[in-house]
Design a protein around this motif. Structure first.
Motif, mmCIF file in Angstrom:
data_model
loop_
_atom_site.group_PDB
_atom_site.id
_atom_site.type_symbol
_atom_site.label_atom_id
_atom_site.label_comp_id
_atom_site.label_asym_id
_atom_site.label_seq_id
_atom_site.Cartn_x
_atom_site.Cartn_y
_atom_site.Cartn_z
ATOM 1 N N ARG A 42 0.156 17.068 -87.592
ATOM 2 C CA ARG A 42 0.863 18.294 -87.940
ATOM 3 C C ARG A 42 2.229 17.960 -88.523
ATOM 4 N N ARG A 43 2.616 18.685 -89.543
ATOM 5 C CA ARG A 43 3.881 18.434 -90.225
ATOM 6 C C ARG A 43 4.645 19.748 -90.401
ATOM 7 N N ALA A 44 5.902 19.753 -89.983
ATOM 8 C CA ALA A 44 6.839 20.854 -90.264
ATOM 9 C C ALA A 44 6.239 22.219 -89.952
ATOM 10 N N VAL A 45 5.573 22.339 -88.815
ATOM 11 C CA VAL A 45 4.875 23.587 -88.494
ATOM 12 C C VAL A 45 5.841 24.761 -88.420
ATOM 13 N N GLU A 46 6.933 24.611 -87.671
ATOM 14 C CA GLU A 46 7.871 25.722 -87.499
ATOM 15 C C GLU A 46 8.563 26.057 -88.821
ATOM 16 N N GLU A 47 8.910 25.034 -89.604
ATOM 17 C CA GLU A 47 9.580 25.287 -90.887
ATOM 18 C C GLU A 47 8.661 26.033 -91.863
ATOM 19 N N ILE A 48 7.404 25.626 -91.910
ATOM 20 C CA ILE A 48 6.460 26.318 -92.790
ATOM 21 C C ILE A 48 6.209 27.730 -92.287
ATOM 22 N N HIS A 49 6.159 27.884 -90.975
ATOM 23 C CA HIS A 49 5.994 29.211 -90.391
ATOM 24 C C HIS A 49 7.130 30.136 -90.849
ATOM 25 N N GLN A 50 8.356 29.666 -90.771
ATOM 26 C CA GLN A 50 9.493 30.472 -91.214
ATOM 27 C C GLN A 50 9.469 30.682 -92.728
ATOM 28 N N PHE A 51 9.037 29.675 -93.463
ATOM 29 C CA PHE A 51 8.923 29.785 -94.924
ATOM 30 C C PHE A 51 7.956 30.909 -95.296
ATOM 31 N N VAL A 52 6.817 30.973 -94.612
ATOM 32 C CA VAL A 52 5.828 32.022 -94.878
ATOM 33 C C VAL A 52 6.394 33.395 -94.534
ATOM 34 N N LEU A 53 7.037 33.498 -93.363
ATOM 35 C CA LEU A 53 7.572 34.785 -92.932
ATOM 36 C C LEU A 53 8.630 35.293 -93.903
ATOM 37 N N LYS A 54 9.520 34.429 -94.320
ATOM 38 C CA LYS A 54 10.592 34.872 -95.219
ATOM 39 C C LYS A 54 10.047 35.246 -96.590
ATOM 40 N N ASN A 55 9.046 34.532 -97.064
ATOM 41 C CA ASN A 55 8.437 34.909 -98.337
ATOM 42 C C ASN A 55 7.738 36.268 -98.234
ATOM 43 N N TYR A 56 7.093 36.492 -97.104
ATOM 44 C CA TYR A 56 6.467 37.804 -96.894
ATOM 45 C C TYR A 56 7.529 38.899 -96.906
ATOM 46 N N LEU A 57 8.675 38.631 -96.300
ATOM 47 C CA LEU A 57 9.745 39.620 -96.285
ATOM 48 C C LEU A 57 10.298 39.855 -97.684
ATOM 49 N N VAL A 58 10.272 38.839 -98.536
ATOM 50 C CA VAL A 58 10.695 39.029 -99.927
ATOM 51 C C VAL A 58 9.821 40.089 -100.607
ATOM 52 N N ALA A 59 8.500 39.969 -100.431
ATOM 53 C CA ALA A 59 7.599 40.962 -101.016
ATOM 54 C C ALA A 59 7.868 42.343 -100.432
ATOM 55 N N SER A 60 8.161 42.408 -99.142
ATOM 56 C CA SER A 60 8.450 43.694 -98.507
ATOM 57 C C SER A 60 9.731 44.308 -99.056
ATOM 58 N N GLN A 61 10.755 43.485 -99.278
ATOM 59 C CA GLN A 61 12.018 44.020 -99.800
ATOM 60 C C GLN A 61 11.848 44.560 -101.221
ATOM 61 N N ILE A 62 11.082 43.860 -102.041
ATOM 62 C CA ILE A 62 10.841 44.331 -103.404
ATOM 63 C C ILE A 62 10.118 45.668 -103.377
ATOM 64 N N ALA A 63 9.073 45.769 -102.558
ATOM 65 C CA ALA A 63 8.338 47.032 -102.456
ATOM 66 C C ALA A 63 9.247 48.150 -101.952
ATOM 67 N N ALA A 64 10.136 47.832 -101.013
ATOM 68 C CA ALA A 64 11.049 48.837 -100.475
ATOM 69 C C ALA A 64 12.052 49.291 -101.532
ATOM 70 N N ILE A 65 12.545 48.374 -102.351
ATOM 71 C CA ILE A 65 13.481 48.752 -103.418
ATOM 72 C C ILE A 65 12.792 49.661 -104.432
ATOM 73 N N ARG A 66 11.557 49.340 -104.757
ATOM 74 C CA ARG A 66 10.816 50.194 -105.699
ATOM 75 C C ARG A 66 10.653 51.607 -105.132
ATOM 76 N N LEU A 67 10.309 51.711 -103.868
ATOM 77 C CA LEU A 67 10.159 53.018 -103.238
ATOM 78 C C LEU A 67 11.503 53.739 -103.157
ATOM 79 N N LEU A 68 12.564 52.993 -102.871
ATOM 80 C CA LEU A 68 13.893 53.585 -102.775
ATOM 81 C C LEU A 68 14.312 54.232 -104.099
ATOM 82 N N LEU A 69 14.122 53.519 -105.191
ATOM 83 C CA LEU A 69 14.493 54.066 -106.501
ATOM 84 C C LEU A 69 13.656 55.299 -106.837
#
Length: 724
Positions: A607-634
């Motif tokens: 196993r390599r960098a499990v926690e770091e990749i876990h956080q990488f995935v979560l933050k990228n998912y949040l990026v998609a959520s923020q973009i969708a939220a901005i579109r809805l906000l406008l």
């Protein structure tokens, strides 16, 4: 108000209410009817041995009888028939010469496993080839008998092919409904997990992990629905399915946009009932989506029976009372209003989803000139794909060599058994258990051993109670139906059915062969042991694929941000490119998430960098959520929107985010910490526009998430370099 139970705690096809309407049950029933029906027809016209050969041909072909576009389905099943016939003939001719059989079986095992280079659709073809090969190994025939045997195999395969294609054409709308409904069921589970974010008794991190895991499955189901609903020419009868599909995607984006600062909400309103009401609202929406899926499987329009009024009214009144109360910050209250607004919008979109199930809903088609091909799976079977994988660093090539060596070891062991006539079961067990990844192999091994034990016990019980051919055929029909029904959702059940199926066939052919049950158990254990040992030979540990998957996520994220900027600034003609880039981004994120989950099943040393990749995935998912939220906000604050000022703000925010993603790519390659620029200078906010505060908050959250993506990329790069 009390909380409601979750929408579905298990796979929808495993619950009695929905099982009979699922495409899994339909596939199993279709396969059993075709295989057993053709066997009985052959039995009426010939002897039992001839009928069983026809049965084997039909059975091998049925492995490719999966939901999919009709043209692809025909090509894949025809390839399975032709390949199975050739293998049956070649193996039957070689069977009398053990040394030649060893060579041919090893070569076939290698070439069949190389078919995985064609992607997910290559997996059933690979197993169909290995299945045909192992069943032919037991034959000791003359050349003329081998030709006749292969001819009967081909006759059974072709007969089943035309049966399955004809039935798929007649039921093509029904199959589309079932696959689309499955995507809706997965969306319902996704929304149900969302409800947990408003429950102060659940951990946010654990809930987000569950959401990402569900996202992986949801992406697969949505793609399957696209491939069937949007492919080819669509007639008037497909209007409802297209409407539901687009309404489902709109709802998914809205659900994605509901991601918010749950930690702040919990801190501010932990002692209030507002979070409980929000949780109940979202949980109700999950069950409401499930009711739409159920209606689609039953070919009916969906009527909304869920009422959201009590929670909506209570929330509205509670938020009004909180204004000016001590202890409630303006930021927290604004966040609560924003969350309430998005949940209300989600409730309204669920109502639109209900209306989309009726023809009167109106067309939701995209622009007629738009080519939907980029959204669809492109299945190509080219020799160049195989040639490109003929190298030692290819995971497919290493897996193929692993299968070759394991099968040879199985043949050696089988040759030294006192009951060598059934030694091919060892090879079949190896083919079933040994998979490209260690985690899949481990899961298959456990399911196969337990399933075989249960299947043998049930078969012994049946044979003890009766030897009636009619009863045994009825049991064989049930086992044949259960095999394909559960193969992807509960393989343990398939293993039970497969054991019963083969043992019942032998009992019909050789009524006095009760000893084969014990042999079956021994062979399965030996095959499992060999597969386990060789899973460590030329292994393809998941960490080796991480750099490619991580770069793919960063590249897709940059493309998604660029497309989002064009759409948010109203520079794009429509949202086609935005939807495509979002799909590609979420697909790349799902691929990385799946690899992370598989790696966590591997030995700790791999196993390599499990926690770091876990956080990488979560933050990228949040990026998609923020973009969708901005579109809805406008969209929600379109009135009096200062377009030039907003565009300038979005330009700076997106440029900043894209720059950080560029730094993330360099940090991943070098392992050095990224040097990130400071946040953009604030633009004078026009106080007349109510959207400024939430827009600035969302863009700050977007930048923070992208910044974390870059830092995690650097940490992952260092971890991968340090461990080699």
């Amino acid at each position: 108000m009390t909380s409601q139970p979750p929408c579905l705690s298990m796979h929808y096809a495993l619950t009695p209410r929905t099982f009979l309407y699922s495409h899994y049950f339909a596939t199993g029933l279709r396969a059993a009817t075709g295989v057993i029906g053709l066997t009985l027809l052959a039995l009426a016209a010939s002897d039992l041995r001839t009928a069983m050969t026809v049965c084997i041909g039909a059975l091998c072909t049925s492995l490719m009888d999966l939901p999919g576009p009709l043209r692809h389905k025909f090509n894949e099943m025809l390839a399975s028939v032709l390949l199975g016939t050739v293998l049956t003939l070649v193996i039957s001719l070689c069977a009398p010469l053990p040394w030649l059989l060893f060579i041919v079986v090893a070569l076939v095992s290698f070439l069949a496993s190389m078919m995985l280079a064609f992607g997910r659709r290559g997996m059933p073809l690979q197993f169909a080839a290995l299945f045909s090969m192992t069943l032919a190994m037991q034959n000791m025939l003359t050349p003329i008998q081998s030709l006749a045997h292969a001819g009967l195999f081909m006759a059974g395969g072709l007969a089943y092919l035309w049966y399955a294609i004809g039935l798929a054409w007649l039921l093509r709308r029904r199959i589309k409904e079932q696959v689309l409904a499955e995507a809706l069921y997965e969306l319902a589970q996704y929304v149900d997990i969302k409800a947990g974010f408003y429950d102060i008794h659940t951990g946010l991190d654990a809930q987000l992990v569950a959401l990402i895991r569900r996202q992986v499955v949801l992406a697969e189901r949505q793609q399957a629905a696209r491939d069937l609903v949007l492919r080819g020419r669509r007639g008037a009868s497909d209007q409802v399915l297209v409407q539901v599909h687009y309404a489902m995607l709109d709802l998914y984006e809205l659900v994605l946009a509901t991601q918010t600062d749950y930690a702040l909400l919990r801190r501010q309103f932990a002692d209030s009932e507002v979070l409980t009401w929000m949780r109940d609202l979202v949980a109700k929406a999950a069950r409401d989506i499930e009711s739409v899926a159920y209606a689609v499987t039953r070919h009916r329009g969906s009527l909304q029976k869920v009422s959201y009024t009590p929670e909506l009214r209570a929330l509205d009144e509670a938020i009004s009372r909180m204004e000016g109360q001590p202890g409630v910050s303006k930021e927290g209250l604004d966040l609560l209003r924003s969350a309430y607004s998005r949940i209300s919008g989600m409730v309204g979109t669920v109502a639109q989803l209900h209306r989309a199930t009726t023809p009167q809903a109106g067309s939701l088609e995209l622009v007629p000139s738009v080519d939907m091909t980029p959204f669809l799976t492109q299945q190509k079977y080219e020799l160049g794909v195989l040639r490109d994988n003929l190298r030692m660093d290819s995971p497919i090539f290493r897996f193929s060599l692993r299968v070759l060596l394991a099968v040879l070891a199985g043949l050696v062991v089988a040759g030294h058994l006192p009951y060598a006539s059934h030694g091919y079961w060892i090879v079949l067990t190896i083919a079933v258990i040994l998979k490209p990844s260690y985690s899949m192999t481990r899961q298959r091994r456990r399911d196969r051993l337990i399933g075989t034990l249960v299947g043998c016990a049930l078969t012994l019980l049946i044979l003890h109670l009766t030897r009636s051919p009619a009863v045994l055929l009825a049991c064989l029909f049930i086992a044949t139906a259960a095999g394909p029904t559960f193969v992807t959702i509960k393989y343990r059940y398939t293993a039970v059915a497969a054991s019963m199926q083969i043992l019942l066939q032998i009992s019909l052919l050789l009524p006095e062969s009760g000893h084969v049950v014990g042999e079956r158990l021994v062979d399965t254990v030996l095959g499992a042991l060999i597969a386990t040992v060789f899973s460590f030979v030329l292994p393809n540990w998941e960490y080796r694929s991480l750099p490619r998957l991580l770069r793919g996520v960063l590249q897709a994220s940059s493309a998604y941000l660029a497309a989002s900027r064009e759409l948010l600034q109203e520079r794009a003609e429509n949202d086609f490119v935005y939807r495509l880039r979002r799909k590609q981004f979420m697909d790349s994120l799902a691929a990385l998430s799946a690899a992370l989950l598989r790696m966590q099943d591997e030995p700790a040393s791999k196993r390599r960098a499990v926690e770091e990749i876990h956080q990488f995935v979560l933050k990228n998912y949040l990026v998609a959520s923020q973009i969708a939220a901005i579109r809805l906000l406008l969209r929600n604050h379109a009135e009096a929107l200062p377009r030039d000022a907003v565009n300038n703000w979005l330009e700076q925010a997106c440029d900043q985010a894209c720059g950080m993603l560029d730094q993330a790519r360099r940090a991943l390659d070098t392992g050095l910490a990224p040097r990130l620029a400071s946040a953009p200078a604030a633009i004078h906010a026009d106080s007349a526009w109510t959207g400024w505060p939430p827009l600035q908050r969302r863009t700050r959250m977007l930048e923070d998430d992208v910044r974390q993506v870059a830092f995690q990329a650097g940490a992952i790069g260092r971890a991968l370099q340090q461990t080699g």
